[in-house]
Enzyme design. Structure first.
Site, PDB file in Angstrom:
ATOM      1  N   TYR A  29       0.871  -1.197   0.000  1.00 48.96           N
ATOM      2  CA  TYR A  29       0.000   0.000   0.000  1.00 48.96           C
ATOM      3  C   TYR A  29       0.903   1.242   0.000  1.00 48.96           C
ATOM      4  O   TYR A  29       1.176   1.811   1.061  1.00 48.96           O
ATOM      5  CB  TYR A  29      -0.887   0.022   1.244  1.00 48.96           C
ATOM      6  CG  TYR A  29      -1.724  -1.236   1.454  1.00 48.96           C
ATOM      7  CD1 TYR A  29      -2.720  -1.603   0.553  1.00 48.96           C
ATOM      8  CD2 TYR A  29      -1.529  -2.030   2.581  1.00 48.96           C
ATOM      9  CE1 TYR A  29      -3.491  -2.743   0.760  1.00 48.96           C
ATOM     10  CE2 TYR A  29      -2.295  -3.177   2.800  1.00 48.96           C
ATOM     11  CZ  TYR A  29      -3.270  -3.521   1.881  1.00 48.96           C
ATOM     12  OH  TYR A  29      -4.028  -4.653   2.096  1.00 48.96           O
ATOM     13  N   TRP A  33      -3.784   6.205   2.682  1.00 52.44           N
ATOM     14  CA  TRP A  33      -5.157   5.685   2.775  1.00 52.44           C
ATOM     15  C   TRP A  33      -5.904   6.430   3.875  1.00 52.44           C
ATOM     16  O   TRP A  33      -5.354   6.687   4.952  1.00 52.44           O
ATOM     17  CB  TRP A  33      -5.138   4.185   3.098  1.00 52.44           C
ATOM     18  CG  TRP A  33      -5.299   3.296   1.900  1.00 52.44           C
ATOM     19  CD1 TRP A  33      -6.434   2.666   1.510  1.00 52.44           C
ATOM     20  CD2 TRP A  33      -4.313   2.920   0.941  1.00 52.44           C
ATOM     21  NE1 TRP A  33      -6.217   1.933   0.374  1.00 52.44           N
ATOM     22  CE2 TRP A  33      -4.929   2.079  -0.005  1.00 52.44           C
ATOM     23  CE3 TRP A  33      -2.964   3.238   0.772  1.00 52.44           C
ATOM     24  CZ2 TRP A  33      -4.244   1.536  -1.087  1.00 52.44           C
ATOM     25  CZ3 TRP A  33      -2.281   2.702  -0.305  1.00 52.44           C
ATOM     26  CH2 TRP A  33      -2.927   1.861  -1.221  1.00 52.44           C
ATOM     27  N   TRP A  35      -8.733   5.867   6.066  1.00 51.02           N
ATOM     28  CA  TRP A  35      -8.966   5.492   7.469  1.00 51.02           C
ATOM     29  C   TRP A  35      -7.691   5.023   8.145  1.00 51.02           C
ATOM     30  O   TRP A  35      -7.544   5.166   9.347  1.00 51.02           O
ATOM     31  CB  TRP A  35     -10.160   4.557   7.636  1.00 51.02           C
ATOM     32  CG  TRP A  35     -10.052   3.088   7.327  1.00 51.02           C
ATOM     33  CD1 TRP A  35      -9.329   2.498   6.352  1.00 51.02           C
ATOM     34  CD2 TRP A  35     -10.748   2.030   8.019  1.00 51.02           C
ATOM     35  NE1 TRP A  35      -9.546   1.139   6.364  1.00 51.02           N
ATOM     36  CE2 TRP A  35     -10.407   0.817   7.375  1.00 51.02           C
ATOM     37  CE3 TRP A  35     -11.635   1.979   9.096  1.00 51.02           C
ATOM     38  CZ2 TRP A  35     -10.910  -0.422   7.782  1.00 51.02           C
ATOM     39  CZ3 TRP A  35     -12.133   0.754   9.496  1.00 51.02           C
ATOM     40  CH2 TRP A  35     -11.768  -0.427   8.848  1.00 51.02           C
ATOM     41  N   GLN A 106     -13.787   6.040   2.473  1.00 49.11           N
ATOM     42  CA  GLN A 106     -13.601   5.028   3.513  1.00 49.11           C
ATOM     43  C   GLN A 106     -14.266   5.532   4.797  1.00 49.11           C
ATOM     44  O   GLN A 106     -14.680   6.694   4.866  1.00 49.11           O
ATOM     45  CB  GLN A 106     -12.099   4.768   3.745  1.00 49.11           C
ATOM     46  CG  GLN A 106     -11.610   3.495   3.063  1.00 49.11           C
ATOM     47  CD  GLN A 106     -10.146   3.198   3.298  1.00 49.11           C
ATOM     48  OE1 GLN A 106      -9.369   4.081   3.673  1.00 49.11           O
ATOM     49  NE2 GLN A 106      -9.749   1.963   3.062  1.00 49.11           N
ATOM     50  N   GLY A 166     -14.106  -0.483   4.243  1.00 46.42           N
ATOM     51  CA  GLY A 166     -12.872  -0.784   4.966  1.00 46.42           C
ATOM     52  C   GLY A 166     -12.699  -2.295   5.111  1.00 46.42           C
ATOM     53  O   GLY A 166     -11.594  -2.811   5.014  1.00 46.42           O
ATOM     54  N   ASP A 168     -12.926  -4.950   3.248  1.00 47.39           N
ATOM     55  CA  ASP A 168     -13.023  -5.032   1.789  1.00 47.39           C
ATOM     56  C   ASP A 168     -13.731  -6.264   1.228  1.00 47.39           C
ATOM     57  O   ASP A 168     -14.500  -6.172   0.291  1.00 47.39           O
ATOM     58  CB  ASP A 168     -11.609  -4.998   1.191  1.00 47.39           C
ATOM     59  CG  ASP A 168     -10.840  -3.758   1.581  1.00 47.39           C
ATOM     60  OD1 ASP A 168     -11.433  -2.818   2.142  1.00 47.39           O
ATOM     61  OD2 ASP A 168      -9.619  -3.719   1.325  1.00 47.39           O
ATOM     62  N   ARG A 200      -5.680 -13.355   0.243  1.00 42.60           N
ATOM     63  CA  ARG A 200      -6.219 -12.126  -0.357  1.00 42.60           C
ATOM     64  C   ARG A 200      -7.574 -12.417  -1.028  1.00 42.60           C
ATOM     65  O   ARG A 200      -7.952 -13.569  -1.202  1.00 42.60           O
ATOM     66  CB  ARG A 200      -5.229 -11.593  -1.424  1.00 42.60           C
ATOM     67  CG  ARG A 200      -3.924 -11.029  -0.883  1.00 42.60           C
ATOM     68  CD  ARG A 200      -4.081  -9.689  -0.191  1.00 42.60           C
ATOM     69  NE  ARG A 200      -4.674  -8.653  -1.029  1.00 42.60           N
ATOM     70  CZ  ARG A 200      -4.884  -7.395  -0.616  1.00 42.60           C
ATOM     71  NH1 ARG A 200      -4.550  -7.021   0.609  1.00 42.60           N
ATOM     72  NH2 ARG A 200      -5.433  -6.514  -1.414  1.00 42.60           N
ATOM     73  N   TYR A 358      -7.930 -12.370   4.592  1.00 39.51           N
ATOM     74  CA  TYR A 358      -8.205 -10.933   4.629  1.00 39.51           C
ATOM     75  C   TYR A 358      -9.381 -10.636   5.561  1.00 39.51           C
ATOM     76  O   TYR A 358      -9.290 -10.948   6.745  1.00 39.51           O
ATOM     77  CB  TYR A 358      -8.435 -10.480   3.176  1.00 39.51           C
ATOM     78  CG  TYR A 358      -8.053  -9.052   2.856  1.00 39.51           C
ATOM     79  CD1 TYR A 358      -6.871  -8.483   3.282  1.00 39.51           C
ATOM     80  CD2 TYR A 358      -8.911  -8.271   2.073  1.00 39.51           C
ATOM     81  CE1 TYR A 358      -6.543  -7.169   2.942  1.00 39.51           C
ATOM     82  CE2 TYR A 358      -8.583  -6.963   1.720  1.00 39.51           C
ATOM     83  CZ  TYR A 358      -7.401  -6.424   2.155  1.00 39.51           C
ATOM     84  OH  TYR A 358      -7.090  -5.136   1.812  1.00 39.51           O
ATOM     85  N   TRP A 359     -10.523 -10.109   5.086  1.00 42.36           N
ATOM     86  CA  TRP A 359     -11.614  -9.736   6.002  1.00 42.36           C
ATOM     87  C   TRP A 359     -12.672 -10.827   6.132  1.00 42.36           C
ATOM     88  O   TRP A 359     -13.786 -10.552   6.555  1.00 42.36           O
ATOM     89  CB  TRP A 359     -12.260  -8.428   5.543  1.00 42.36           C
ATOM     90  CG  TRP A 359     -11.399  -7.223   5.797  1.00 42.36           C
ATOM     91  CD1 TRP A 359     -10.558  -6.615   4.921  1.00 42.36           C
ATOM     92  CD2 TRP A 359     -11.291  -6.476   7.014  1.00 42.36           C
ATOM     93  NE1 TRP A 359      -9.932  -5.539   5.513  1.00 42.36           N
ATOM     94  CE2 TRP A 359     -10.368  -5.432   6.795  1.00 42.36           C
ATOM     95  CE3 TRP A 359     -11.883  -6.582   8.291  1.00 42.36           C
ATOM     96  CZ2 TRP A 359     -10.023  -4.501   7.776  1.00 42.36           C
ATOM     97  CZ3 TRP A 359     -11.539  -5.655   9.265  1.00 42.36           C
ATOM     98  CH2 TRP A 359     -10.617  -4.634   9.001  1.00 42.36           C
ATOM     99  N   GLU A 402      -0.448  -7.312   9.287  1.00 45.08           N
ATOM    100  CA  GLU A 402      -1.712  -6.681   8.889  1.00 45.08           C
ATOM    101  C   GLU A 402      -2.911  -7.402   9.530  1.00 45.08           C
ATOM    102  O   GLU A 402      -3.849  -6.767  10.008  1.00 45.08           O
ATOM    103  CB  GLU A 402      -1.810  -6.725   7.358  1.00 45.08           C
ATOM    104  CG  GLU A 402      -2.972  -5.953   6.759  1.00 45.08           C
ATOM    105  CD  GLU A 402      -2.984  -6.057   5.235  1.00 45.08           C
ATOM    106  OE1 GLU A 402      -2.149  -6.803   4.660  1.00 45.08           O
ATOM    107  OE2 GLU A 402      -3.827  -5.392   4.609  1.00 45.08           O
TER     108      GLU A 402
HETATM  109  C1  DGY Z   1      -6.682  -2.895  -1.139  1.00 45.97           C
HETATM  110  O1  DGY Z   1      -6.191  -2.616  -2.219  1.00 45.97           O
HETATM  111  O2  DGY Z   1      -6.794  -4.033  -0.682  1.00 45.97           O
HETATM  112  C2  DGY Z   1      -7.132  -1.774  -0.316  1.00 45.97           C
HETATM  113  O3  DGY Z   1      -7.554  -2.169   0.926  1.00 45.97           O
HETATM  114  C3  DGY Z   1      -8.212  -1.025  -0.987  1.00 45.97           C
HETATM  115  O4  DGY Z   1      -8.462   0.096  -0.274  1.00 45.97           O
END
Ligand code: DGY
Length: 437
Positions: A29, A33, A35, A106, A166, A168, A200, A358-359, A402
Site C-alpha cells: 500500500y 489511505w 482510514w 472510507q 474498509g 473489503d 487475499r 483478509y476480512w 496486517e
Molecule cells: C486494497 O487494495 O486491498 C485496499 O484495501 C483497498 O483500499
C-alpha cells in the site's frame, strides 16, 4: 518487554513515514489511505504531535470541492499497487482536486480522531490553531455524506463500494456479488505479488471491485447517478458508527471553537442517525447491528466485527449494550470454550468464515482497538481486558502484521501473521494501547 514493543512500533512508523504522510505498508500500500491515516495519527500523537497534524493535513489535500474525502491519495507515483491513479481516474469528476485520488471513500474516522487528539494534547498551544485549521473541512465531509449518501433522509448514509466499508472482502458482500454480472476483466493485480493469494480476495471478487469503479467512472463519479444505478448500495454498521462517533466529536470540538451553527446542524444529523441506526440496523436475534442492502431493499442478517462498533460510538442504550456484550462473550466470536482469540472479523460459526483470508475471518488490530474502546465505554471489564491482552499477545508473538489467525489451535503452530508486515496501524494502535491511559 513493553518497552521493546513500543520501540518496534515507533520504528515501523518512522520507516513508513513519507514526508507528510505514512504509508500503511511498504510495497503493498504505497500511498496514503483515508482510514489508515486516522488510526496512524493516533500513534504519531504519542511520538510527535507535528507528524500527527501533518498526517491529517496531507489527507485533506485530497479532499474534493464538494467535501468528499477519497480513500486513497496518490501523493507519489508507484508501480507496486493496483488499481493505481490511472485506473481510478478522479479527474473525471468536476469536483476532484489537482492531486490524483480514488473516487470512493472510507469510514469517516476524521472527526473522532480529532477528538482523541484534542483529549490527548489539549494543553499544547499548537492544538487549537490546528483544530481551527481543519475543522471546517471535517464538517464539510459530513455535509457531503448527509447531502449525497442518504437518499431517503434516514440519517444512515450508504457506501457504494466494498472498499468504502474498509472491510473489503467480508462475506457480507457475497450476496451482492450474486446480483451482479461483472465482466471478466484481465487484471494486473499486484497485491498477490506481495502476499499469498490464499490470504487475499479472489480474482472474481476483484473483477466486481473494478467493475464498480468502471461504472462510477462512466457516471463521472456523479453521486446522483451512483445512487440511482450502483448495484452496490449498502448501509454499513461500521461506516455509520464512525460517522456518529465523528459527529459527536465535532459537536464537542465545535463548541470549543465557537462554531455554533455547525454544532446545531451536527446535533440534528446525529440525533436522526442514532435513532435510525438503532431502529433499522439492530438484529434482536443475532444481538448485534447488521447491514442493510438499499439497492435490493433487504437486511443482510450476519454478524461481523463491524456489528459491535456501535459500542465505540455509544449508540445502544445500556440495556441493549448489556444484551450485546453478554451474547458476544458467550457466542461464536469467543467460542463456547473460548477457542478464538479476540476478535475474528467475521462470525466464526458461519460457513463463509475463513480464518486466513483478509476480512473473511482474521483478526484486525483497528477493529480490536475500536471494540476495546467500546467494551470499556460500557464497563464490560472482562472483555475490555481480554481484547487488549489478546492484541498485545499477537503483537509480541508475531510482530506488527496486517491480520492474524484467530484460532487458538492454529496459534500453537503458527510463527507468522498474515498480510503485510510492519503494518502502520497495527504499530500505531499498539502504541495507543500501551500509552493512552
Ligand atoms: C486494497 O487494495 O486491498 C485496499 O484495501 C483497498 O483500499
Amino acid at each position: 518487554m513493553q518497552q521493546s514493543l513500543s520501540i518496534e512500533a515507533k520504528n515501523i512508523l518512522e520507516n513508513n513515514w513519507r514526508q507528510g504522510f505514512t504509508v500503511p505498508c511498504e510495497g503493498l500500500y504505497p500511498f496514503q489511505w483515508h482510514w489508515d491515516s486516522g488510526f496512524i495519527a493516533l500513534g504519531w500523537m504519542h511520538l510527535d504531535l507535528e507528524r500527527a497534524f501533518k498526517e491529517i493535513q496531507s489527507l485533506l489535500k485530497g479532499q474534493w470541492k464538494n467535501g468528499f474525502i477519497p480513500h486513497i491519495i496518490f501523493h507519489n507515483p508507484s508501480d507496486s499497487y493496483f488499481p493505481g491513479p490511472e485506473v481510478q481516474a478522479s479527474h473525471l469528476s468536476p469536483f476532484a482536486p489537482e492531486i490524483p485520488t480514488s473516487g470512493i471513500t472510507q469510514p469517516p474516522v476524521l472527526g473522532w480522531v480529532l477528538g482523541e487528539m484534542y483529549a490527548f494534547a489539549k494543553a499544547d498551544s499548537r492544538m487549537l490553531p490546528f483544530l481551527n485549521e481543519v475543522y471546517d473541512a471535517a464538517y464539510h465531509f459530513h455535509e457531503y455524506l448527509y447531502t449525497h449518501r442518504d437518499p431517503k433522509g434516514e440519517g444512515l448514509v450508504y457506501i457504494c463500494h466494498n472498499w468504502e466499508a474498509g472491510t473489503d472482502n467480508t462475506p457480507v458482500w457475497d450476496s451482492i456479488w450474486d446480483t451482479m454480472d461483472s465482466p471478466e476483466y484481465d487484471l494486473d493485480r499486484k497485491d498477490n505479488l506481495h502476499i499469498a493469494a490464499s490470504h487475499r480476495p479472489s480474482n472474481r471478487e476483484y473483477q466486481h471491485y473494478i467493475h464498480l469503479i468502471e461504472l462510477f467512472k462512466s457516471y463521472a463519479y456523479d453521486d446522483a447517478l451512483i445512487a440511482e444505478k450502483s448495484p452496490f448500495l449498502v448501509q454499513d454498521p461500521l461506516f455509520n458508527a464512525m460517522l456518529i462517533a465523528s459527529n459527536a466529536a465535532l459537536i464537542d470540538l465545535g463548541r470549543i471553537l465557537g462554531k455554533l451553527e455547525k454544532v446545531s446542524q451536527l446535533e440534528q444529523w446525529n440525533a436522526q442517525s442514532k435513532k435510525s441506526y438503532n431502529q433499522k440496523l439492530y438484529d434482536p436475534e443475532l444481538k448485534g447491528y447488521v447491514y442493510y442492502d438499499l439497492r435490493n431493499d433487504r437486511a443482510l442478517p450476519v454478524l461481523s466485527s463491524s456489528s459491535f462498533t456501535a459500542l465505540f460510538a455509544g449508540i445502544p442504550d445500556k440495556n441493549r449494550a448489556f444484551e450485546m456484550i453478554e451474547a458476544f462473550a458467550k457466542g461464536p466470536f469467543s467460542g463456547k470454550q473460548k477457542e478464538f482469540l479476540l476478535c475474528a472479523s467475521f462470525d466464526p460459526s458461519s460457513n463463509s468464515f475463513d480464518p486466513k483470508r483478509y476480512w473473511r475471518g482474521p483478526i484486525w488490530i483497528n477493529l480490536n482497538w475500536l471494540l476495546y474502546r467500546g467494551f470499556r465505554k460500557y464497563a464490560a471489564l472482562e472483555l475490555t481486558e481480554q481484547i487488549k491482552a489478546d492484541t498485545l499477545y499477537l503483537m509480541k508473538k508475531y510482530g506488527f502484521y496486517e491480520y492474524f489467525d484467530p484460532r487458538k489451535e492454529q496459534d500453537k503452530k503458527l510463527t507468522q501473521g498474515y498480510g503485510g508486515k510492519n503494518f502502520s496501524w497495527s504499530a500505531a494502535l499498539t502504541l495507543d494501547l500501551l500509552l493512552n491511559k
